[in-house]
Design an enzyme around this catalytic site. Structure first.
Site, PDB file in Angstrom:
ATOM      1  N   SER A 253      -9.763   1.270   2.778  1.00 42.33           N
ATOM      2  CA  SER A 253      -8.966   2.112   1.924  1.00 42.33           C
ATOM      3  C   SER A 253      -7.834   1.379   1.189  1.00 42.33           C
ATOM      4  O   SER A 253      -7.268   1.929   0.241  1.00 42.33           O
ATOM      5  CB  SER A 253      -8.340   3.230   2.755  1.00 42.33           C
ATOM      6  OG  SER A 253      -7.445   2.693   3.709  1.00 42.33           O
TER       7      SER A 253
ATOM      8  N   SER B 191      -9.718  -1.133   7.027  1.00 41.94           N
ATOM      9  CA  SER B 191      -9.200  -0.962   5.668  1.00 41.94           C
ATOM     10  C   SER B 191      -8.435  -2.137   5.079  1.00 41.94           C
ATOM     11  O   SER B 191      -8.096  -2.119   3.897  1.00 41.94           O
ATOM     12  CB  SER B 191      -8.307   0.265   5.601  1.00 41.94           C
ATOM     13  OG  SER B 191      -9.112   1.398   5.428  1.00 41.94           O
TER      14      SER B 191
ATOM     15  N   LYS C 232       0.860  -1.190   0.000  1.00 45.09           N
ATOM     16  CA  LYS C 232       0.000   0.000   0.000  1.00 45.09           C
ATOM     17  C   LYS C 232       0.892   1.234   0.000  1.00 45.09           C
ATOM     18  O   LYS C 232       1.942   1.252   0.664  1.00 45.09           O
ATOM     19  CB  LYS C 232      -0.885  -0.024   1.246  1.00 45.09           C
ATOM     20  CG  LYS C 232      -1.950   1.059   1.302  1.00 45.09           C
ATOM     21  CD  LYS C 232      -2.827   0.870   2.551  1.00 45.09           C
ATOM     22  CE  LYS C 232      -3.974   1.859   2.605  1.00 45.09           C
ATOM     23  NZ  LYS C 232      -4.832   1.632   3.808  1.00 45.09           N
TER      24      LYS C 232
HETATM   25  N1  GLN Z   1     -13.307   3.341   6.273  1.00 42.87           N
HETATM   26  C1  GLN Z   1     -12.661   3.861   7.428  1.00 42.87           C
HETATM   27  C2  GLN Z   1     -12.357   5.332   7.231  1.00 42.87           C
HETATM   28  O1  GLN Z   1     -12.818   5.861   6.294  1.00 42.87           O
HETATM   29  C3  GLN Z   1     -11.433   3.048   7.752  1.00 42.87           C
HETATM   30  C4  GLN Z   1     -10.205   3.491   7.076  1.00 42.87           C
HETATM   31  C5  GLN Z   1      -8.983   2.684   7.457  1.00 42.87           C
HETATM   32  O2  GLN Z   1      -9.074   1.655   8.117  1.00 42.87           O
HETATM   33  N2  GLN Z   1      -7.832   3.207   7.072  1.00 42.87           N
HETATM   34  O3  GLN Z   1     -11.699   5.952   7.994  1.00 42.87           O
END
Ligand code: GLN
Length: 482
Positions: A152, A176, A77
Site C-alpha cells: 500500500s 506494504s 506515507k
Molecule cells: N497487501 C496487504 C493488505 O492488503 C498488506 C497491506 C500492508 O502491509 N499495509 O492488507
C-alpha cells in the site's frame, strides 16, 4: 544532477557546503513539479513549508550541530501524523484532517533536520497492494506508467524510484513496504516489530504494523534506520534496545554465509519470470561463497489466510474511532448513531468497509474461536518455524513478490489474486522479524525483488548481508528512465 544522488552522498555535500539544503530541496520540488502529475506519488506537497524546513536545516548545518542526514529531503506515507500538515490515509473520511501532533518518527526526522517533502499516496488506510485503492488519485509505476506501483505504500516507493525524493518512509503490515519496493526496483526495509515507534502511525493492524524506509541503496536505508529507530515510551510495544547502529554496515562478507530457501516460496504461485531472475541471483551469490539450502515451512501455506483474518479483525477495532465526531468531515444523519453510520457508509471506500465487516465477523461471539483464535495459533506456529530456521541459517532468501508489476485495473475483478501477492511478505509480519527487498533484475522490463529475512533484533546483520548482496548484483542499481 542533485536528484540522482544518494541520501548519504547528499548529506556529505551538505556538510561540506558544496550545496545548500535549499538548493537540494528546490531540486526535488522541481522534479516533483515536472513529474508528479503523471506519477501520482504525492497527496500533499507544500513548497513554502519545504523551503522553510530547508532553511532551518541549513541553520543546523551552519551551526555544526546537524546529524548524519541533516538537510536531506524525505517523503512520508500519508498515514503518519504530521503537525500542521494534512494526514488523510488516502481516505475521504480524513479529508483535510490536520493532526495536532507529530508521530514519533516525524519528530525524530525534524530533530535531525531532515526536510519533509510531503505526504505520499497509498491505498486507503494501507489496505491493499497496488495503491489503486487511494480515494484521491491514481499512482503509476515509473517503469511503466500503465502499471501499478504495488502498495500500500506505493507513493513512497514511486517517489524514491522516480528520484522525486532520495528517501521515504512507508508502513508494512503484510508487505506494504517490501512489495512496492520490489515492483518499483528499489530497496524497502521492514525493521523488527518494535524497533521503530508506531506512535502517530494511524493504526491498521497494531500487532503487525511497522514503519520502515525506502531508498535507492541499502546504505541509504541503513542510514535512515539509525535515525528513526529507538525506544519510545509513547508506544507500549516499543522494544527497550530499539535503537539501531549500522556503523558496521560495510564490514560483512558473503563467504560462508548460509541462506535458507523455503520451498513454499518457490512454488507454482510464483511467476516463471520472477523465479528465473531469483535463480540467476542464487547462482551469482553461490559464486560469492553463499551456501543455499532448501527448507520447508509448511505453515507458509496458511500465511495469506491467517493474515486476512488477523489484520481485518484488528482493523475493525482500530477504525471504530472514525465516527465523524473527532476526526475529519461529518455527514449528518439521525442522531449520533445515524450520523456515524452515514459518515462511515459514505466516506470509507469499498475495500475498507469489506475489511471492517470481515473483521467484525471474525471477532463476533461464536466465531472468535474458530477464526481469530485459530489464526493466532497458526501465527505462533509460523513464528516458531522461522525461529528454528534462524537458529541454523544467517538469513531466509526468497522472491519478495510472486509477480512483477501488473497493469492498473488488471486485478480489479480478482481481489484474491491481489491478496495472493502478499504470500512471501506476510511471514515477517507474523513473526515480527526484519525483512528487506532489493532489486534483483528485470523480467519483461519490470523489476523483480528478492527478499532477505533475519531473526528478531537481527536488523543490523540483515542490513550488512543485504549490503553485500547488493554489491554482488549488477541489477541492484538499475533505474527507470523518466
Ligand atoms: N497487501 C496487504 C493488505 O492488503 C498488506 C497491506 C500492508 O502491509 N499495509 O492488507
Amino acid at each position: 544532477m542533485l536528484t540522482e544522488l544518494s541520501a548519504v552522498e547528499l548529506a556529505a555535500k551538505l556538510r561540506s557546503r558544496e550545496v545548500s539544503a535549499t538548493e537540494v530541496a528546490q531540486a526535488q520540488l522541481n522534479r516533483i513539479a515536472e513529474l508528479d502529475a503523471n506519477l501520482g506519488a504525492f497527496l500533499h506537497v507544500s513548497p513554502e513549508n519545504v523551503l522553510e524546513e530547508a532553511a532551518n536545516a541549513q541553520k543546523l548545518l551552519d551551526s555544526g550541530e546537524g546529524g548524519a542526514l541533516t538537510g536531506v529531503p524525505i517523503a512520508l506515507k500519508d498515514n503518519m501524523c504530521t503537525l500542521g500538515l494534512p494526514t488523510t490515509c488516502a481516505s475521504k473520511i480524513l479529508e483535510n484532517y490536520i493532526p495536532p501532533y507529530d508521530a514519533t518518527v516525524v519528530g525524530r526526522l525534524r530533530e535531525q533536520g531532515l526536510v519533509l517533502l510531503g505526504k505520499t499516496n497509498m491505498d486507503e488506510f494501507a489496505m491493499g497492494g497496488s495503491t489503486e485503492k487511494s480515494a484521491y488519485r491514481s499512482c503509476h509505476n515509473p517503469w511503466d506508467l500503465t502499471c501499478a506501483p504495488g502498495g500500500s505504500s506505493g507513493g513512497s516507493a514511486v517517489a524514491v524510484a522516480g528520484s522525486l525524493a532520495p528517501l521515504s518512509l512507508g508502513s508494512d503490515t503484510g508487505g506494504s513496504i517490501r512489495q512496492p519496493a520490489s515492483l518499483c526496483g528499489i530497496v524497502g526495509f521492514k525493521p523488527t516489530y518494535g524497533r521503530v515507534s508506531r506512535y502517530g502511525l494511524v493504526a491498521f493492524s497494531s500487532s503487525l504494523d511497522q514503519i520502515g524506509p525506502f531508498g535507492r541503496s541499502v546504505e541509504d536505508v541503513a542510514a535512515i534506520s539509525d535515525v528513526i529507530s529507538g525506544y519510545d515510551h509513547h508506544d507500549s510495544t516499543s522494544l527497550p534496545n530499539a535503537g539501531m547502529d549500522n556503523s558496521g554496515l560495510k564490514d560483512g562478507t558473503l563467504k560462508g554465509k548460509r541462506f535458507a530457501l523455503p520451498k513454499e516460496l518457490f512454488g507454482s504461485g510464483i511467476e516463471p519470470g520472477v523465479l528465473s531472475v531469483i535463480h540467476e541471483t542464487i547462482d551469482l551469490l553461490k559464486k560469492e561463497g553463499v551456501e543455499f539450502t532448501e527448507v520447508s515451512v509448511p505453515s507458509i501455506a496458511q500465511a495469506v489466510t491467517i493474515y486476512y483474518i488477523i489484520a481485518p479483525a484488528e482493523a475493525s477495532s482500530n477504525l471504530a474511532r472514525f465516527d465523524g465526531v473527532r476526526y475529519g468531515p461529518r455527514i449528518e444523519g439521525d442522531g449520533h448513531i445515524g450520523s456515524a453510520a452515514k459518515t462511515r457508509g459514505e466516506l470509507f471506500g469499498h475495500e475498507v468497509k469489506a475489511r471492517i465487516m470481515i473483521g467484525t465477523y471474525a471477532l463476533s461471539a461464536g466465531y472468535f474461536d474458530a477464526y481469530y483464535l485459530r489464526a493466532q495459533q497458526v501465527r505462533a506456529v509460523m513464528a516458531q518455524d522461522f525461529e528454528k530456521i534462524f537458529a541454523e541459517f544467517d538469513a531466509v532468501f526468497s522472491p519478495t513478490s510472486p509477480a512483477v508489476a501488473f497493469k492498473l485495473g488488471a486485478l480489479d475483478s480478482d481481489p484474491m489474486a491481489l491478496k495472493m501477492l502478499d504470500l512471501c511478505t506476510i511471514p515477517a509480519n507474523m513473526g515480527g522479524f526484519p525483512a528487506i527487498s532489493l532489486n534483483a533484475g528485470l523480467s519483461g522490463g519490470l523489476p523483480v525483488g528478492l527478499q532477505l529475512m533475519g531473526p528478531v533484533m537481527g536488523d543490523e546483520n540483515l542490513l550488512q548481508l543485504a549490503y553485500s548482496v547488493e554489491r554482488a548484483m549488477p541489477a541492484a542499481t538499475v533505474r527507470p528512465r523518466l
